[in-house]
Write an enzyme that holds these catalytic residues in place. Sequence first.
Site, short mmCIF file in Angstrom:
data_model
loop_
_atom_site.label_atom_id
_atom_site.label_comp_id
_atom_site.label_asym_id
_atom_site.label_seq_id
_atom_site.Cartn_x
_atom_site.Cartn_y
_atom_site.Cartn_z
N GLU A 121 3.33 -11.55 15.78
CA GLU A 121 3.60 -10.32 14.63
C GLU A 121 2.62 -10.66 13.60
O GLU A 121 2.35 -12.02 12.83
CB GLU A 121 5.01 -10.17 14.49
CG GLU A 121 5.58 -10.36 15.11
CD GLU A 121 5.77 -9.05 15.96
OE1 GLU A 121 5.27 -7.39 15.47
OE2 GLU A 121 5.95 -8.09 17.06
N PHE A 176 0.62 -1.63 0.02
CA PHE A 176 0.27 -0.20 -0.45
C PHE A 176 0.82 1.25 0.31
O PHE A 176 1.05 1.30 0.87
CB PHE A 176 -0.92 0.03 0.95
CG PHE A 176 -2.06 -0.90 1.57
CD1 PHE A 176 -1.92 -2.35 0.33
CD2 PHE A 176 -3.09 -1.08 2.04
CE1 PHE A 176 -3.57 -3.00 -0.17
CE2 PHE A 176 -4.39 -1.64 1.68
CZ PHE A 176 -4.71 -2.79 0.74
N TYR A 224 11.88 -4.36 -1.70
CA TYR A 224 10.96 -4.81 -2.09
C TYR A 224 10.22 -6.09 -2.55
O TYR A 224 9.58 -7.59 -2.59
CB TYR A 224 9.82 -4.22 -1.35
CG TYR A 224 9.98 -4.29 0.34
CD1 TYR A 224 10.58 -4.87 1.37
CD2 TYR A 224 9.51 -2.88 1.04
CE1 TYR A 224 11.69 -4.10 2.14
CE2 TYR A 224 9.55 -2.10 2.11
CZ TYR A 224 10.73 -3.08 3.08
OH TYR A 224 10.73 -2.99 4.20
N TRP A 234 8.49 4.42 5.20
CA TRP A 234 7.48 5.24 5.02
C TRP A 234 8.29 6.80 5.43
O TRP A 234 8.08 7.20 4.83
CB TRP A 234 6.53 4.92 6.66
CG TRP A 234 5.50 3.74 5.87
CD1 TRP A 234 6.56 2.35 5.21
CD2 TRP A 234 4.43 4.14 5.58
NE1 TRP A 234 5.19 2.19 5.65
CE2 TRP A 234 3.98 3.25 5.57
CE3 TRP A 234 3.81 5.57 6.10
CZ2 TRP A 234 2.33 2.49 5.26
CZ3 TRP A 234 2.18 4.95 4.97
CH2 TRP A 234 1.66 3.61 4.17
N ASP A 270 9.19 -7.53 3.21
CA ASP A 270 10.68 -8.32 3.63
C ASP A 270 11.09 -8.90 4.28
O ASP A 270 12.13 -9.41 4.93
CB ASP A 270 10.91 -7.02 4.81
CG ASP A 270 9.59 -6.88 6.26
OD1 ASP A 270 9.05 -8.62 6.31
OD2 ASP A 270 9.94 -6.94 7.08
N ASN A 304 11.89 -10.88 8.20
CA ASN A 304 11.75 -9.58 8.98
C ASN A 304 12.81 -8.33 8.95
O ASN A 304 13.40 -7.81 9.27
CB ASN A 304 10.98 -9.48 10.41
CG ASN A 304 11.45 -8.11 11.70
OD1 ASN A 304 10.69 -7.40 10.92
ND2 ASN A 304 11.28 -7.92 12.54
#
Length: 329
Positions: free
Chosen positions: A253, A50, A72, A329, A223, A320
């Site tokens: 998680e 997103f 990614y 971000w 990731d 992770n």
Amino acid sequence: MLSSLNVLQSSFRGKTALSNSTLLQKVSFAGKEYSLEPIDERTPILFQWFEARPERYEKGEVPILNTKEHPYLSNIINAAKIENERIIGVLVDGNFTYEQKKEFLNLENEHQNIKIIYRADVDFSMYDKKLSDIYLENIHKQESYPASERDNYLLGLLREELKNIPEGKDSLIESYAEKREHTWFDFFRNLAILKAGSLFTETGKTGCHNISPCSGCIYLDADMIITDKLGVLYAPDGIAVHVDCNDEIKSLENGAIVVNRSNHPALLAGLDIMKSKVDAHPYYDGLGKGIKRHFNYSSLHNYNAFCDFIEFKHENIIPNTSMYTSSSW
């Protein structure tokens, strides 16, 4: 303290489960047994991207982050090459330009098992609820208390929020569709995994004819790096999630979630919580509390043991990896 985890569960972890699956068909938690349900080699893998800032991409770039720190897109393509017999879905959302959508199409053409699924093209309406109903239910709950126990400050806030719902936006789903932070990711991740196989079949993507609408899916954050084929997975009652461990303290998680069927009851339990609270969080409530409710976890149980019970861990996944870098971000 109540009995927590049957020691047999320790063999449920990725490929270890394969060699022992004929011997260990059941695991138990809180005094109840659960079957180790198989998730076969053709179950689709789902990634999600997103994009809050699509303008940061250059012309000709697929609008999925692909830097040295956050490769990614490369991770997704790598997964498609290794798992070449699986469909690899990528659920995307953002204000993409026409040219960026063409780059998504080029990605699909170059890698035939990658399917770009636009969030706006998916029918999630069966999971929706009016925001006004959520507020009214909580208002009525407060009003039902004796005056001495009523939280009048909260009651005033609820009434004010009810009045301020924008016209045409009386929808839990629409309220998250307009967000541009992590709950935007988290909420629609939960809904996508609820749909599971039907996410692929209902959007009319070519090459998905072998996927059953009732089947499950394997969700991975972008990731997560796949190093080899995952094979058949086994999960207690058909669901398992990534578990983080920090200084011997474990936590559930949402970076990896596997389910063996659509509308898994653990995720439906989380959705019920999301629909009952005005301040619900899709990660803590929609996933974590939903799974705990489904498996009857309580504070009387050992939380680390519960995490061991529900953990999805695989020797062919490096999890992770973004924990070692700054935020994308």
